[in-house]
Design an enzyme around this catalytic site. Sequence first.
Site, mmCIF file in Angstrom:
data_model
loop_
_atom_site.group_PDB
_atom_site.id
_atom_site.type_symbol
_atom_site.label_atom_id
_atom_site.label_comp_id
_atom_site.label_asym_id
_atom_site.label_seq_id
_atom_site.Cartn_x
_atom_site.Cartn_y
_atom_site.Cartn_z
ATOM 1 N N ASP A 191 -15.570 -11.471 13.138
ATOM 2 C CA ASP A 191 -16.589 -11.165 12.130
ATOM 3 C C ASP A 191 -16.048 -10.249 11.043
ATOM 4 O O ASP A 191 -15.131 -9.454 11.284
ATOM 5 C CB ASP A 191 -17.809 -10.531 12.825
ATOM 6 C CG ASP A 191 -19.036 -10.557 11.929
ATOM 7 O OD1 ASP A 191 -19.091 -11.382 10.994
ATOM 8 O OD2 ASP A 191 -19.956 -9.746 12.168
ATOM 9 N N LEU A 193 -1.021 -21.375 26.781
ATOM 10 C CA LEU A 193 -2.311 -20.800 26.403
ATOM 11 C C LEU A 193 -3.348 -21.887 26.073
ATOM 12 O O LEU A 193 -3.034 -22.872 25.430
ATOM 13 C CB LEU A 193 -2.086 -19.924 25.160
ATOM 14 C CG LEU A 193 -3.304 -19.293 24.498
ATOM 15 C CD1 LEU A 193 -3.903 -18.195 25.383
ATOM 16 C CD2 LEU A 193 -2.929 -18.707 23.126
ATOM 17 N N HIS A 237 -12.562 -15.952 4.550
ATOM 18 C CA HIS A 237 -12.400 -16.962 5.608
ATOM 19 C C HIS A 237 -10.968 -17.503 5.611
ATOM 20 O O HIS A 237 -10.380 -17.716 6.672
ATOM 21 C CB HIS A 237 -13.397 -18.111 5.415
ATOM 22 C CG HIS A 237 -14.834 -17.688 5.475
ATOM 23 N ND1 HIS A 237 -15.315 -16.855 6.459
ATOM 24 C CD2 HIS A 237 -15.898 -17.976 4.676
ATOM 25 C CE1 HIS A 237 -16.613 -16.658 6.260
ATOM 26 N NE2 HIS A 237 -16.997 -17.319 5.188
HETATM 27 C C1 IPE Z 1 -21.138 -14.440 14.542
HETATM 28 O O1 IPE Z 1 -21.053 -13.819 13.306
HETATM 29 C C2 IPE Z 1 -20.634 -15.836 14.462
HETATM 30 C C3 IPE Z 1 -19.223 -16.007 14.140
HETATM 31 C C4 IPE Z 1 -18.320 -15.081 14.007
HETATM 32 C C5 IPE Z 1 -18.809 -17.365 13.999
HETATM 33 P P1 IPE Z 1 -22.287 -13.741 12.306
HETATM 34 O O2 IPE Z 1 -21.802 -12.999 11.121
HETATM 35 O O3 IPE Z 1 -22.870 -15.075 12.085
HETATM 36 O O4 IPE Z 1 -23.325 -12.853 13.156
HETATM 37 P P2 IPE Z 1 -24.595 -12.014 12.683
HETATM 38 O O5 IPE Z 1 -25.432 -12.900 11.828
HETATM 39 O O6 IPE Z 1 -24.091 -10.843 11.918
HETATM 40 O O7 IPE Z 1 -25.259 -11.600 13.945
HETATM 41 C C1 IPE Z 2 -17.244 -14.345 10.229
HETATM 42 O O1 IPE Z 2 -17.297 -13.603 9.055
HETATM 43 C C2 IPE Z 2 -16.980 -15.804 10.000
HETATM 44 C C3 IPE Z 2 -18.137 -16.677 10.209
HETATM 45 C C4 IPE Z 2 -19.318 -16.332 10.667
HETATM 46 C C5 IPE Z 2 -17.952 -18.069 9.905
HETATM 47 P P1 IPE Z 2 -18.627 -13.505 8.208
HETATM 48 O O2 IPE Z 2 -18.663 -14.623 7.240
HETATM 49 O O3 IPE Z 2 -19.814 -13.399 9.095
HETATM 50 O O4 IPE Z 2 -18.389 -12.144 7.449
HETATM 51 P P2 IPE Z 2 -19.453 -11.001 7.171
HETATM 52 O O5 IPE Z 2 -20.037 -10.625 8.488
HETATM 53 O O6 IPE Z 2 -20.467 -11.595 6.250
HETATM 54 O O7 IPE Z 2 -18.660 -9.920 6.550
HETATM 55 MG MG MG Z 3 -20.806 -11.848 9.921
#
Ligand code: IPE
Ligand code: IPE
Ligand code: MG
Length: 250
Positions: A25, A136, A42
């Site tokens: 995240d 792995l 990303h």
């Molecule tokens: C969780 O992250 C899902 C992934 C990393 C794929 P999110 O960014 O979607 O989670 P919330 O919305 O902050 O809980």
């Molecule tokens: C995690 O990073 C990747 C996915 C959920 C696909 P985020 O896109 O949730 O990044 P933040 O949390 O908005 O910074």
């Molecule tokens: Mg996120």
Amino acid sequence: MKYSSSTTAVPEAHKVPRHVAIIMDGNGRWATKRFLPRVAGHVKGVETVRTVVEACVTRGVEYVTLFAFSSENWRRPEEEVSLLMRLFVTALEREVAKMHANNIRLKVVGDLSRFNDKLRQMIAQAERKTANNTGLTVTVCANYGGRWDIMQAIGKMVAAHPGMTDFSEEQLAPHLAMAYAPEPDLFIRTGGEERISNFLLWQLAYTELYFTDTFWPDFSEEQFDKAIASYQNRERRFGRTGDQLAEKTN
Ligand code: IPE
Ligand code: IPE
Ligand code: MG
């Protein structure tokens, strides 16, 4: 693999976690902080995946599970969702051959029915190509949700035992999406949030949780080792007392 469960029997605790599950995240915030579009985060995040996969290989981790797209991520703007899908395709195109050369087995779990045909075919091909690799196991959770997993497993379990109404954990477990892996020993979430966000709900029952404020694109090999070191300092009691554990090791 022989079925093992942290609730029906006390599992063995391993010094190096056999299975690490990660919520990657903070990509969006990493990019926004740099005045870049979220997708740049990303893209950078894919590099971190490579770093962490390599670290898992050298540290002797057997399974690494990466949350790439949750069942709730469809709620994001259409543009971000389609960019993420495209990125997934490119990453598969670029990485699968390398993974195969490194004896890595790739699995993709989640409700794949919502993905387009091209992506589904690529996933099936990548899984087939790497299926017999013995190093792995990298699992990518895509359109995955912990509740979806439990519900689909219940559906399959009920279908497999017509007329039955009373079930055991052992009857459900083989139908869970990650039945081929032991339960995660260590869970890591980057990006500062301290929540599970519908990741592996069933499987995390006794997993050690580790949270870091570092955004996923900045997460490094050193930080991965820090998470493992934290894990190694935990006392995994699985319901027992600390004294009972001390007796066992003496
Ligand atoms: C969780 O992250 C899902 C992934 C990393 C794929 P999110 O960014 O979607 O989670 P919330 O919305 O902050 O809980
Ligand atoms: C995690 O990073 C990747 C996915 C959920 C696909 P985020 O896109 O949730 O990044 P933040 O949390 O908005 O910074
Ligand atoms: Mg996120």
